[in-house]
Design a protein around this motif. Structure first.
Motif, PDB file in Angstrom:
ATOM      1  N   PHE A 112       0.826  -1.197   0.000  1.00 24.81           N
ATOM      2  CA  PHE A 112       0.000   0.000   0.000  1.00 24.81           C
ATOM      3  C   PHE A 112       0.865   1.253   0.000  1.00 24.81           C
ATOM      4  CE2 PHE A 112      -2.075   3.508   2.204  1.00 24.81           C
ATOM      5  CZ  PHE A 112      -3.211   3.658   1.430  1.00 24.81           C
ATOM      6  N   ALA A 113       1.947   1.252   0.789  1.00 22.48           N
ATOM      7  CA  ALA A 113       2.837   2.416   0.860  1.00 22.48           C
ATOM      8  C   ALA A 113       3.458   2.699  -0.504  1.00 22.48           C
ATOM      9  CB  ALA A 113       3.921   2.186   1.902  1.00 22.48           C
ATOM     10  N   ALA A 114       3.809   1.654  -1.245  1.00 23.82           N
ATOM     11  CA  ALA A 114       4.385   1.842  -2.579  1.00 23.82           C
ATOM     12  C   ALA A 114       3.353   2.458  -3.525  1.00 23.82           C
ATOM     13  CB  ALA A 114       4.876   0.505  -3.133  1.00 23.82           C
ATOM     14  N   LEU A 115       2.110   1.979  -3.429  1.00 22.88           N
ATOM     15  CA  LEU A 115       1.027   2.539  -4.250  1.00 22.88           C
ATOM     16  C   LEU A 115       0.828   4.009  -3.914  1.00 22.88           C
ATOM     17  CD1 LEU A 115      -2.466   0.953  -4.906  1.00 22.88           C
ATOM     18  CD2 LEU A 115      -2.318   3.239  -3.938  1.00 22.88           C
ATOM     19  N   GLN A 116       0.787   4.323  -2.633  1.00 22.89           N
ATOM     20  CA  GLN A 116       0.538   5.694  -2.189  1.00 22.89           C
ATOM     21  C   GLN A 116       1.667   6.624  -2.620  1.00 22.89           C
ATOM     22  OE1 GLN A 116       0.759   6.710   2.111  1.00 22.89           O
ATOM     23  NE2 GLN A 116      -1.413   7.258   1.892  1.00 22.89           N
ATOM     24  N   GLN A 117       2.916   6.186  -2.458  1.00 23.30           N
ATOM     25  CA  GLN A 117       4.048   7.026  -2.833  1.00 23.30           C
ATOM     26  C   GLN A 117       4.083   7.294  -4.336  1.00 23.30           C
ATOM     27  OE1 GLN A 117       6.627   8.891  -1.574  1.00 23.30           O
ATOM     28  NE2 GLN A 117       5.383   8.763   0.278  1.00 23.30           N
ATOM     29  N   ALA A 118       3.745   6.260  -5.118  1.00 21.15           N
ATOM     30  CA  ALA A 118       3.729   6.437  -6.568  1.00 21.15           C
ATOM     31  C   ALA A 118       2.691   7.489  -6.961  1.00 21.15           C
ATOM     32  CB  ALA A 118       3.431   5.103  -7.258  1.00 21.15           C
ATOM     33  N   ASP A 119       1.500   7.387  -6.376  1.00 21.29           N
ATOM     34  CA  ASP A 119       0.432   8.324  -6.739  1.00 21.29           C
ATOM     35  C   ASP A 119       0.734   9.741  -6.262  1.00 21.29           C
ATOM     36  OD1 ASP A 119      -0.879   6.312  -7.993  1.00 21.29           O
ATOM     37  OD2 ASP A 119      -2.495   6.098  -6.525  1.00 21.29           O
ATOM     38  N   LEU A 120       1.294   9.884  -5.078  1.00 25.77           N
ATOM     39  CA  LEU A 120       1.633  11.226  -4.592  1.00 25.77           C
ATOM     40  C   LEU A 120       2.768  11.840  -5.399  1.00 25.77           C
ATOM     41  CD1 LEU A 120       1.326  10.754  -0.725  1.00 25.77           C
ATOM     42  CD2 LEU A 120      -0.306  11.804  -2.290  1.00 25.77           C
ATOM     43  N   GLY A 121       3.627  11.002  -5.953  1.00 24.51           N
ATOM     44  CA  GLY A 121       4.660  11.505  -6.854  1.00 24.51           C
ATOM     45  C   GLY A 121       4.050  12.099  -8.112  1.00 24.51           C
ATOM     46  N   PHE A 122       2.985  11.461  -8.617  1.00 20.89           N
ATOM     47  CA  PHE A 122       2.291  11.989  -9.794  1.00 20.89           C
ATOM     48  C   PHE A 122       1.600  13.309  -9.468  1.00 20.89           C
ATOM     49  CE2 PHE A 122       2.027   7.336 -11.030  1.00 20.89           C
ATOM     50  CZ  PHE A 122       2.994   7.434 -12.006  1.00 20.89           C
ATOM     51  N   VAL A 123       1.090  13.441  -8.236  1.00 23.41           N
ATOM     52  CA  VAL A 123       0.462  14.689  -7.812  1.00 23.41           C
ATOM     53  C   VAL A 123       1.505  15.798  -7.697  1.00 23.41           C
ATOM     54  CG1 VAL A 123      -0.735  15.846  -5.906  1.00 23.41           C
ATOM     55  CG2 VAL A 123      -1.458  13.559  -6.619  1.00 23.41           C
ATOM     56  N   ARG A 124       2.685  15.455  -7.207  1.00 19.17           N
ATOM     57  CA  ARG A 124       3.734  16.450  -6.956  1.00 19.17           C
ATOM     58  C   ARG A 124       4.270  17.080  -8.237  1.00 19.17           C
ATOM     59  NH1 ARG A 124       7.139  13.213  -4.386  1.00 19.17           N
ATOM     60  NH2 ARG A 124       8.311  12.645  -6.241  1.00 19.17           N
ATOM     61  N   THR A 125       4.400  16.292  -9.296  1.00 24.44           N
ATOM     62  CA  THR A 125       5.066  16.759 -10.512  1.00 24.44           C
ATOM     63  C   THR A 125       4.441  18.027 -11.105  1.00 24.44           C
ATOM     64  OG1 THR A 125       5.815  14.518 -11.022  1.00 24.44           O
ATOM     65  CG2 THR A 125       5.783  16.092 -12.835  1.00 24.44           C
ATOM     66  N   PRO A 126       3.108  18.116 -11.279  1.00 24.42           N
ATOM     67  CA  PRO A 126       2.540  19.365 -11.828  1.00 24.42           C
ATOM     68  C   PRO A 126       2.830  20.588 -10.968  1.00 24.42           C
ATOM     69  CG  PRO A 126       0.937  17.587 -11.961  1.00 24.42           C
ATOM     70  CD  PRO A 126       2.067  17.083 -11.118  1.00 24.42           C
ATOM     71  N   TYR A 127       2.898  20.398  -9.659  1.00 22.59           N
ATOM     72  CA  TYR A 127       3.221  21.521  -8.791  1.00 22.59           C
ATOM     73  C   TYR A 127       4.645  22.018  -9.029  1.00 22.59           C
ATOM     74  CZ  TYR A 127      -1.032  21.218  -5.963  1.00 22.59           C
ATOM     75  OH  TYR A 127      -2.338  21.250  -5.533  1.00 22.59           O
ATOM     76  N   MET A 128       5.552  21.097  -9.310  1.00 22.72           N
ATOM     77  CA  MET A 128       6.930  21.502  -9.592  1.00 22.72           C
ATOM     78  C   MET A 128       6.988  22.304 -10.899  1.00 22.72           C
ATOM     79  SD  MET A 128       8.477  20.440  -6.981  1.00 22.72           S
ATOM     80  CE  MET A 128       6.883  20.896  -6.232  1.00 22.72           C
ATOM     81  N   VAL A 129       6.212  21.882 -11.893  1.00 26.52           N
ATOM     82  CA  VAL A 129       6.190  22.594 -13.176  1.00 26.52           C
ATOM     83  C   VAL A 129       5.601  23.992 -13.001  1.00 26.52           C
ATOM     84  CG1 VAL A 129       5.260  22.600 -15.513  1.00 26.52           C
ATOM     85  CG2 VAL A 129       6.084  20.460 -14.505  1.00 26.52           C
ATOM     86  N   ILE A 130       4.479  24.085 -12.282  1.00 30.67           N
ATOM     87  CA  ILE A 130       3.844  25.396 -12.127  1.00 30.67           C
ATOM     88  C   ILE A 130       4.723  26.313 -11.284  1.00 30.67           C
ATOM     89  CG2 ILE A 130       2.482  24.902 -10.049  1.00 30.67           C
ATOM     90  CD1 ILE A 130       1.429  26.988 -13.112  1.00 30.67           C
ATOM     91  N   ALA A 131       5.499  25.755 -10.345  1.00 30.36           N
ATOM     92  CA  ALA A 131       6.433  26.583  -9.571  1.00 30.36           C
ATOM     93  C   ALA A 131       7.451  27.224 -10.507  1.00 30.36           C
ATOM     94  CB  ALA A 131       7.136  25.744  -8.506  1.00 30.36           C
TER      95      ALA A 131
END
Length: 487
Positions: A248-267
């Protein structure tokens, strides 16, 4: 008479870009409520804290932004706003790495510190770039570019984020009754997870969470109503987290990584615009005489009925807008059976309609007074909302999408009506109070999240319906009382 005089054309274009920047933040955040429900396995009401944090930032920072503008300038406020926006986006790095929902809420809160500075400065800045007679048209034109950023945020969420989410794949496989996934639904009392106890139709896991006991066996989800699958997904994820925490932790980390990426681009984009504004020569519109004291100006504003009512109407409008755009995903998934990506495509359709309608409304304002047009569109929005409540399936979802055609007029028009005929010092502070009213998006969205958990998504839309009634009342009063005096 030109809407934007030639000497202000370049500043108008540069400032209008900021409208797209905060549009992205608003509409990339909306679908995250549903994403975080699944990734963190929390309820709709708890996930709605994300929106509460996002829109509360406006309330907390609007007045400080206005005071900053009074002391310095619109340009300085825009630069500070861009800085805070970028810093907030970067906070999603520790939020995702630690898998902490409340740190994501903090990131949203700081982002809207920046957006409060941007909106408090950019809106009156646009109004000042030309004659008062065309101010409302000019703001509607600038606001028409806000949905471009919104569409970008929605497109990223729909075509890049949603298809990549492992929790979405988990839901799809569970919906197809894949045994590798239905094994996490408890239907055999002799095979309870270690430390779990069964009480009636509820299984209490040793970690304190509870899941449903499917005493009649796992249902065939293809034959059930869409709500059955939505109820089963958190049960299966909770069991997965308890029995196989590393998976479950691996699933959660993978998905939160996908959430993080657009924020890095918009920054990166935001910091680029920060440099552009820092080196550009823009009009300051600084008054030679000192502004009146804060409470003196506030007292003058509160004596003006169209301003008082405008602030209230803006709060109800923003609440209605955020509710309709946030929970259209819940409506599509729970009432029609769509997956996250497909439901978000309906949200994109709503935004496209919103964008097209805003240009149409800018044209209509040449012939119809703002108050009268606001009254008409509010009643239409009420009608479509009632359709979403009572009409089934795709018909109700279509009504929910069409509400956006009616909402497109509202924010800039209410804003323009409320600030009409105010002095410059009153406009600066009045703008802040109107931005503070965005807190309606925090309070009302949180309330609707609770209504969805208690009464279902359809019934919850009586809350935005009530908002449209109050906006219509403001439009009617504007047309009958305020505009008729100057006709």
């Amino acid at each position: 008479m030109p809407v934007v005089p030639k000497q202000y054309l370049l500043p108008f274009i540069v400032t209008t870009c900021c409208f797209s920047l905060w549009g992205f933040a608003n509409d990339f955040t909306n679908p995250l409520v549903k994403v975080f429900e699944q990734v963190f396995i929390i309820g709709t009401s708890q996930a709605s804290w994300l929106q509460f944090a996002f829109y509360t930032g406006y309330f907390c920072m609007a007045i400080p932004a206005a005071l900053f503008i009074r002391k310095y300038s619109y340009k300085a406020a825009i630069i500070l706003g861009l800085t805070l926006y970028g810093v907030g986006a970067l906070i999603t790095i520790p939020a995702s790495l630690t898998a902490t929902f409340w740190v994501f809420c903090l990131a949203s809160y700081v982002i809207t510190y920046g957006l409060a500075f941007l909106e408090t400065s950019c809106n009156p800045y646009i109004l000042a770039m030309g004659p008062p007679e065309t101010a409302t048209q000019r703001l509607n034109l600038a606001q028409a570019f806000n949905p471009i950023g919104s569409l970008t945020g929605m497109a990223v969420a729909t075509f890049l984020l949603a298809p990549a989410l492992q929790v979405g794949e988990f839901r799809a496989e569970l919906g197809q009754n894949n045994p590798a996934y239905t094994q996490y639904l408890i239907s055999d009392s002799s095979k309870l997870p270690e430390g779990a106890t069964l009480t009636g139709e509820t299984v209490s896991l040793a970690d304190g969470n509870t899941v449903t006991f499917y005493k009649n066996g796992v249902p065939t989800f293809a034959d059930e109503l869409p709500g059955a699958l939505d109820g089963a997904v958190p049960d299966a994820l909770k069991t997965l987290r308890f029995t196989e925490p590393d998976k479950f932790a691996a699933l959660q980390q993978a998905d939160l990584g996908f959430v993080r990426t657009p924020y890095m681009v918009i920054a990166g984009v935001v910091f680029t615009f920060l440099i552009i504004f820092s080196v550009s020569k823009l009009p300051l519109f600084k008054r030679e005489e000192q502004d009146a004291p804060f409470f003196t100006v506030t007292g003058h504003l509160l004596k003006k009925a169209h301003f008082r009512e405008g602030v209230l109407a803006q709060g109800f409008y923003v609440g209605a807008q955020i509710m309709c755009w946030t929970f259209i995903i819940h409506y599509g998934m729970e009432q029609v059976g769509l997956d996250l990506a497909t439901a978000q495509k309906w949200n994109i359709a709503a935004m496209i309609i919103f964008l097209c309608s805003r240009f149409i409304c800018t044209f209509l304002l040449r012939f119809i007074s703002p108050g009268k047009l606001l009254f008409i569109f509010s009643l239409a929005g009420l009608g479509f909302t009632i359709g979403a409540i009572y009409l089934p399936g795709y018909t109700g979802l279509t009504c929910l999408v069409l509400i956006s055609a009616c909402m497109s007029l509202m924010f800039p028009t209410i804003y323009g009506i409320a600030l009409k005929d105010l002095k410059e010092e009153e406009t600066k502070l009045g703008s802040a109070y109107l931005i503070m009213a965005i807190v309606g998006g925090a309070v009302l969205t949180k309330l609707q999240g609770g209504l969805i958990e208690s009464y279902g998504v359809r019934t919850s839309f009586w809350l935005p319906a009530a908002c449209f009634v109050l906006i219509a009342l403001f439009g009617y009063r504007t047309y009958q009382l305020h505009e008729s005096k100057t006709a």
